[in-house]
Write a protein that holds these residues in place. Structure first.
Motif, PDB file in Angstrom:
ATOM      1  N   SER A  47      17.488  87.316   0.784  1.00 33.16           N
ATOM      2  CA  SER A  47      17.736  86.361  -0.302  1.00 33.16           C
ATOM      3  C   SER A  47      16.815  86.702  -1.457  1.00 33.16           C
ATOM      4  CB  SER A  47      17.426  84.943   0.192  1.00 33.16           C
ATOM      5  OG  SER A  47      17.385  84.037  -0.882  1.00 33.16           O
ATOM      6  N   THR A  48      17.323  86.608  -2.658  1.00 26.03           N
ATOM      7  CA  THR A  48      16.462  86.716  -3.841  1.00 26.03           C
ATOM      8  C   THR A  48      16.364  85.344  -4.502  1.00 26.03           C
ATOM      9  OG1 THR A  48      17.095  89.007  -4.201  1.00 26.03           O
ATOM     10  CG2 THR A  48      16.160  87.857  -6.092  1.00 26.03           C
ATOM     11  N   THR A  50      17.605  82.157  -3.760  1.00 25.35           N
ATOM     12  CA  THR A  50      17.294  80.928  -3.024  1.00 25.35           C
ATOM     13  C   THR A  50      15.831  80.968  -2.583  1.00 25.35           C
ATOM     14  OG1 THR A  50      19.556  81.059  -2.246  1.00 25.35           O
ATOM     15  CG2 THR A  50      18.165  79.418  -1.218  1.00 25.35           C
ATOM     16  N   ARG A  99      16.913  79.800   5.953  1.00 22.53           N
ATOM     17  CA  ARG A  99      18.159  80.572   5.802  1.00 22.53           C
ATOM     18  C   ARG A  99      18.367  81.341   7.099  1.00 22.53           C
ATOM     19  NH1 ARG A  99      20.527  84.205   1.034  1.00 22.53           N
ATOM     20  NH2 ARG A  99      20.862  82.102   0.277  1.00 22.53           N
TER      21      ARG A  99
HETATM   22  N1   CP Z   1      23.109  82.616  -4.431  1.00 23.64           N
HETATM   23  C1   CP Z   1      22.296  82.984  -3.422  1.00 23.64           C
HETATM   24  O1   CP Z   1      22.201  82.312  -2.382  1.00 23.64           O
HETATM   25  O2   CP Z   1      21.593  84.129  -3.674  1.00 23.64           O
HETATM   26  P1   CP Z   1      20.530  84.778  -2.677  1.00 23.64           P
HETATM   27  O3   CP Z   1      21.296  85.248  -1.456  1.00 23.64           O
HETATM   28  O4   CP Z   1      19.893  85.902  -3.437  1.00 23.64           O
HETATM   29  O5   CP Z   1      19.555  83.701  -2.284  1.00 23.64           O
END
Ligand code: CP
Length: 303
Positions: A47-48, A50, A99
């Motif tokens: 993830s970036t 979130t 997550r």
């Molecule tokens: N939109 C979103 O969840 O992006 P990330 O996977 O980078 O967190």
């Protein structure tokens, strides 16, 4: 115990309160008053946005942040998710942001964990804070209850954003339509299916989705170019959108596949605005969760 694992955890009243609070925080970014609060972030899938917007939100609120790194944790020795979170709880975390690649990972935790779980995305399941930040972005331009047409386009079947957004948008009174390859449109969405050409003339909000390759069992049976031509938001289709319509995308974007490269930062695009709003929504969600705990301890509501 007030967790936020799906949109069903929020009443319309609570959604309104969170979005109003996020809007207020966008203007002030007020920290909570001298509270020594520790929040744990457990990201077991890349993830970036979130991950870092939760961390920014926590720091903006003046919290201490514990980022659990899976590779150097005892999960690599087989420790269960439950035992890891119980440990975080015992060492003082007052909420945990998770997550996870598995759909509904939280089912085994609910009722057993006494700190709020804030779901930062589960497999193909839910992404409630993304939905709230998308709603905040939409409400900055439209009145959702007045027949707003939102088209969610792309890999609907494998997208947790599509599922949570449809739930929240319908709850708030929007008309939700779907577009994309028919094999990726779940049965219950088929009666609201539009081709991409129909979608362009219908949408007030065009919400594009990435192809979730990491969740596909079979590979894709067409090239990226063919996908873009048949199901993507091309420059030509963008020209046929209504004058006031906006483009959204939860990101990461595969430029030139679901969305023409030139449209990512065009005047209709709200993609980077969504990311900015994400910090304020996550601040408001953290405040909401911690306030519910305070209410429970003040009024003695059983967890
Ligand atoms: N939109 C979103 O969840 O992006 P990330 O996977 O980078 O967190």
């Amino acid at each position: 115990m007030k967790h936020l694992v799906t949109i069903q955890d929020l009443s319309i009243h609570e959604i309104d309160d969170i979005l109003k609070e996020a809007q207020k925080l966008a203007l002030t970014s007020t920290p909570r008053e001298s509270e020594n609060i520790l929040i744990a972030n457990l990201f077991l899938e890349p993830s970036t946005r979130t991950r870092f917007s939760f961390e920014a939100a926590e720091r903006n609120l003046g919290f201490h942040v514990l980022n659990v790194d899976e590779a150097s944790s005892s999960m690599t020795k087989g420790e269960t998710l439950y035992d890891t979170i119980r440990t975080l709880e015992e060492i003082g975390a007052e909420a945990v942001v998770i997550r996870h690649h598995q759909d509904r990972y939280f089912d085994e935790l609910l009722g057993k964990i006494s700190i709020p779980i804030i779901n930062a995305g589960d497999g193909c399941g839910n992404h409630p804070t993304q939905s709230l930040l998308d709603m905040m972005t939409i409400q900055q331009e439209f009145i959702v209850t007045q027949g707003l047409n939102v088209v969610v386009a792309g890999d609907i079947r494998h997208s947790r954003v599509a599922a949570s957004n449809a739930e929240l948008l319908e709850k708030m009174g929007a008309n939700v339509y779907y577009s994309g390859p028919r094999e990726w449109i779940p049965e219950h969405c088929k009666k609201r299916y539009l081709t991409m050409d129909e979608a362009c003339s219908t949408a007030d909000v065009m919400m594009m989705l990435r192809i979730q390759h990491e969740r596909h069992v079979d590979g894709m049976n067409m090239s990226k170019e063919e996908y873009h031509r048949r199901f993507g938001l091309t420059l030509d289709r963008e020209c046929r959108m209504k004058r006031h319509s906006i483009i959204m995308h939860p990101a990461p974007v595969n430029r030139g596949v679901e969305l023409a490269d030139e449209l990512v930062e065009c005047s209709r695009s709200r993609i980077f605005k969504q990311m900015k709003n994400g910090v304020f929504v996550r601040m408001a969600v953290l405040n909401w969760a911690l306030d519910r705990i305070k209410e429970e301890s003040t009024y003695g509501i059983a967890a």
